[in-house]
Scaffold this motif. Sequence first.
Motif, PDB file in Angstrom:
ATOM      1  N   UNK A  88       0.821  -1.177  -0.091  1.00  0.00           N
ATOM      2  CA  UNK A  88       0.217  -0.067  -0.260  1.00  0.00           C
ATOM      3  C   UNK A  88       0.717   1.260  -0.148  1.00  0.00           C
ATOM      4  N   UNK A  89       0.353   2.285  -0.267  1.00  0.00           N
ATOM      5  CA  UNK A  89       1.111   3.530  -0.541  1.00  0.00           C
ATOM      6  C   UNK A  89       1.250   4.206   0.999  1.00  0.00           C
ATOM      7  N   UNK A  90       2.475   4.415   1.221  1.00  0.00           N
ATOM      8  CA  UNK A  90       2.523   5.013   2.753  1.00  0.00           C
ATOM      9  C   UNK A  90       2.197   4.173   3.560  1.00  0.00           C
ATOM     10  N   UNK A  91       2.618   2.965   3.725  1.00  0.00           N
ATOM     11  CA  UNK A  91       2.052   2.092   4.781  1.00  0.00           C
ATOM     12  C   UNK A  91       2.259   2.312   6.111  1.00  0.00           C
ATOM     13  N   UNK A  92       3.174   3.183   6.617  1.00  0.00           N
ATOM     14  CA  UNK A  92       3.415   3.785   7.683  1.00  0.00           C
ATOM     15  C   UNK A  92       2.650   5.078   7.944  1.00  0.00           C
ATOM     16  N   UNK A  93       1.984   5.648   7.106  1.00  0.00           N
ATOM     17  CA  UNK A  93       1.003   7.018   7.153  1.00  0.00           C
ATOM     18  C   UNK A  93      -0.113   6.881   6.964  1.00  0.00           C
ATOM     19  N   UNK A  94      -0.834   7.817   7.371  1.00  0.00           N
ATOM     20  CA  UNK A  94      -2.283   8.090   7.201  1.00  0.00           C
ATOM     21  C   UNK A  94      -2.506   9.358   6.757  1.00  0.00           C
ATOM     22  N   UNK A  95      -3.412   9.393   5.733  1.00  0.00           N
ATOM     23  CA  UNK A  95      -3.859  10.688   4.953  1.00  0.00           C
ATOM     24  C   UNK A  95      -4.957  11.211   5.846  1.00  0.00           C
ATOM     25  N   UNK A  96      -4.832  12.601   6.040  1.00  0.00           N
ATOM     26  CA  UNK A  96      -5.621  13.396   6.839  1.00  0.00           C
ATOM     27  C   UNK A  96      -6.062  14.553   6.089  1.00  0.00           C
ATOM     28  N   UNK A  97      -7.029  15.024   5.859  1.00  0.00           N
ATOM     29  CA  UNK A  97      -7.310  16.240   5.239  1.00  0.00           C
ATOM     30  C   UNK A  97      -7.229  17.643   6.104  1.00  0.00           C
ATOM     31  N   UNK A  98      -7.203  18.575   5.626  1.00  0.00           N
ATOM     32  CA  UNK A  98      -7.062  19.731   6.274  1.00  0.00           C
ATOM     33  C   UNK A  98      -8.175  20.094   7.651  1.00  0.00           C
ATOM     34  N   UNK A  99      -9.448  19.640   7.120  1.00  0.00           N
ATOM     35  CA  UNK A  99     -10.453  19.828   8.234  1.00  0.00           C
ATOM     36  C   UNK A  99     -10.255  18.681   9.377  1.00  0.00           C
ATOM     37  N   UNK A 108       6.441  20.688   9.658  1.00  0.00           N
ATOM     38  CA  UNK A 108       7.477  19.955  10.299  1.00  0.00           C
ATOM     39  C   UNK A 108       7.648  18.403   9.640  1.00  0.00           C
ATOM     40  N   UNK A 109       8.741  17.751   9.714  1.00  0.00           N
ATOM     41  CA  UNK A 109       8.773  16.288   9.055  1.00  0.00           C
ATOM     42  C   UNK A 109       7.536  15.505   9.464  1.00  0.00           C
ATOM     43  N   UNK A 110       6.789  15.523  10.517  1.00  0.00           N
ATOM     44  CA  UNK A 110       5.849  14.601  10.564  1.00  0.00           C
ATOM     45  C   UNK A 110       4.632  14.781   9.795  1.00  0.00           C
ATOM     46  N   UNK A 111       4.559  15.885   8.993  1.00  0.00           N
ATOM     47  CA  UNK A 111       3.445  15.931   8.147  1.00  0.00           C
ATOM     48  C   UNK A 111       4.035  16.167   6.794  1.00  0.00           C
ATOM     49  N   UNK A 112       3.350  15.580   5.821  1.00  0.00           N
ATOM     50  CA  UNK A 112       3.991  15.668   4.320  1.00  0.00           C
ATOM     51  C   UNK A 112       2.877  16.240   3.502  1.00  0.00           C
ATOM     52  N   UNK A 113       2.691  17.360   2.991  1.00  0.00           N
ATOM     53  CA  UNK A 113       1.881  17.755   2.183  1.00  0.00           C
ATOM     54  C   UNK A 113       1.603  16.943   0.952  1.00  0.00           C
ATOM     55  N   UNK A 114       0.275  16.608   0.676  1.00  0.00           N
ATOM     56  CA  UNK A 114      -0.129  15.809  -0.616  1.00  0.00           C
ATOM     57  C   UNK A 114      -1.455  16.038  -0.841  1.00  0.00           C
ATOM     58  N   UNK A 115      -1.822  16.425  -2.293  1.00  0.00           N
ATOM     59  CA  UNK A 115      -3.084  16.754  -2.835  1.00  0.00           C
ATOM     60  C   UNK A 115      -3.780  17.827  -2.053  1.00  0.00           C
ATOM     61  N   UNK A 116      -4.799  17.476  -1.447  1.00  0.00           N
ATOM     62  CA  UNK A 116      -5.570  18.472  -0.627  1.00  0.00           C
ATOM     63  C   UNK A 116      -5.567  18.227   0.985  1.00  0.00           C
ATOM     64  N   UNK A 117      -4.353  17.445   1.239  1.00  0.00           N
ATOM     65  CA  UNK A 117      -4.146  17.104   2.630  1.00  0.00           C
ATOM     66  C   UNK A 117      -2.609  17.055   3.106  1.00  0.00           C
ATOM     67  N   UNK A 118      -2.791  16.133   4.140  1.00  0.00           N
ATOM     68  CA  UNK A 118      -1.213  15.709   4.273  1.00  0.00           C
ATOM     69  C   UNK A 118      -1.228  14.063   4.902  1.00  0.00           C
ATOM     70  N   UNK A 119      -0.027  13.690   4.523  1.00  0.00           N
ATOM     71  CA  UNK A 119       0.343  12.198   4.982  1.00  0.00           C
ATOM     72  C   UNK A 119       0.859  12.424   6.633  1.00  0.00           C
ATOM     73  N   UNK A 120       0.482  11.820   7.439  1.00  0.00           N
ATOM     74  CA  UNK A 120       0.769  11.830   8.823  1.00  0.00           C
ATOM     75  C   UNK A 120       1.161  10.278   9.448  1.00  0.00           C
ATOM     76  N   UNK A 121       2.316  10.303  10.306  1.00  0.00           N
ATOM     77  CA  UNK A 121       2.841   9.136  10.649  1.00  0.00           C
ATOM     78  C   UNK A 121       1.558   8.514  11.334  1.00  0.00           C
ATOM     79  N   UNK A 122       1.421   7.138  11.191  1.00  0.00           N
ATOM     80  CA  UNK A 122       0.392   6.507  12.007  1.00  0.00           C
ATOM     81  C   UNK A 122       0.297   6.514  13.334  1.00  0.00           C
ATOM     82  N   UNK A 123       1.514   6.440  14.078  1.00  0.00           N
ATOM     83  CA  UNK A 123       1.765   6.639  15.481  1.00  0.00           C
ATOM     84  C   UNK A 123       1.161   7.846  16.126  1.00  0.00           C
ATOM     85  N   UNK A 124       1.649   8.999  15.358  1.00  0.00           N
ATOM     86  CA  UNK A 124       1.459  10.213  15.711  1.00  0.00           C
ATOM     87  C   UNK A 124      -0.208  10.453  15.515  1.00  0.00           C
TER      88      UNK A 124
END
Length: 524
Positions: free
Chosen positions: A370-381, A394-410
């Motif tokens: 899966x894409x970004x198996x250790x991350x979870x996609x969250x929207x701005x809302x 910060x490195x904990x969030x990676x901007x992608x499309x209309x939201x961010x990829x966040x570390x699953x543990x965070x």
Amino acid sequence: MVTRVGAQTAIYCLSDGARLPAWAEQSDQARRKALKRDEKLGRRVELLQGLEFEGGASRRIKFSDDGRMLVCTGEYPPACKVFELSQLGQKYERRLGCAAVDVWPLSPDLGKMVFLLSDRTLDFHAPYGTHYKVRVPSAGRRLLYDGAKCTLHVASGQRSVAHRLDLDSGTFLSDLEVGAPSSCCDLGRGVPLTAFGCEDGIVRFFDARTSSIQPVALLDVGNDVTALAFDGDGLRIACGTADAEVKLYDLRSKRPTLTKAHQNLLPIVDLKWHSSSRETASSLILSSDARVLKAWDSRDGKVFTNVEPSSPLNHVAVAPSSDERDSGLILMAGEQARVMAYYVPALGRAPRWCAFLDSLTEELEEKGQSHFEDYRFVSRTELDELGGEAFVGTPQLRAHAHGFFMDARLYKRLRAAAAPYAYDDYKKQKVAKKLAEKQESRIRRAEVLPAVNAELAQRLLSPPEEDKPRKRGKKKSKQGLPTPTEANPLGDDRFGAMFTDERFQVDESTEEYRLRHPPVKSKK
């Protein structure tokens, strides 16, 4: 760790995996301990050992003509690193006097190179180190070397000229009159033309066969030209502007054949003509701004794929393959310590020195990673609801499309802090769901009960607790007869009249019925 970041077209990021800590790189014993503690470190893919600058950022990255060597400049402190690709490691590192604006290899083995430094110095290097330094009249922005005439061009960012240095005689030649400060330059492969892109929006062409300092042709692009590149035949040129547009021109016409716009509205940083296969030979263009690299078809402008790096881009280099074509391996110098590396199999096969990438990515595709198996996609809302606005940038969030990829543990920690009673609500929902299912089953059972002897039919259809199977599988009686749940008397021809004919109605209130059916206590 190899991570797939492309949805439709497979794009594998080779540089965002786990890293060994600084203390673990001191000895082999510390390295082995670190690998035992963290499983991700053991699964990481290190394309080239030492391909990073601990101080901050990488600036320029270039391959040698034969594709066997790689040079990369960065800071801080200002330094250059040379890698021998066949050994998958760093050959040597040299410190520079100040930041390097550009670098140009002068020999296939990178033994001879020239650096354009920010203090208006041309620093020539030999295999043993610095060979000679010379100052140029004004600060330069780009280097261009014409091997046929042994002439080094310096695009000036302060004057309306381009400086020339004859490396054979070691003297400066007359400056080329470019009319405005220039930001980029390129040399035609199939035609003897040298092009300079200027801040006034005009590309000026000079005939490399003559000693004239006046341009032989002008091309009005319309805005500040920040990048340009000739194609393999030299008959077409791509010009990138400061208003985020790439315009394609045929040298026989002053009108653009195609205009491609970047949505980020950022100046074009770099342009590359990509020839990967027979189907897409000399038709793909890689145009990049600070946030994205676009691969698109030069014939109709259709986007082939997009690569979004994890930090702002400074320069892009495509690794050449062994068959004189471009590969699918893309290296990006950017505003982070590690040089970014992406592999796009659809653009071409991996170079010979890293051929293991083909088998590795094929194995990942078979496993269906899966894409970004250790991350979870969250929207701005959703990020605002979790209270994670402070992690933007910060490195904990990676901007992608209309939201961010966040570390699953965070994400789990923020979720627990934002909704501390979420587990209790989840339990209540499960209990309510089970009660609703039981009520629904009772209603369905009541609907199928007959009008005659309904209570008897319900007892026959619902076995007592001691007869219910406690383990998986069907429970058989001692005589091998089916349990009441398997035998349905409602559909049996021998007993069917009991539930359809009112003459067989059982009156449980009579004295005779109570004597024949005394109450029995259930076994514990």
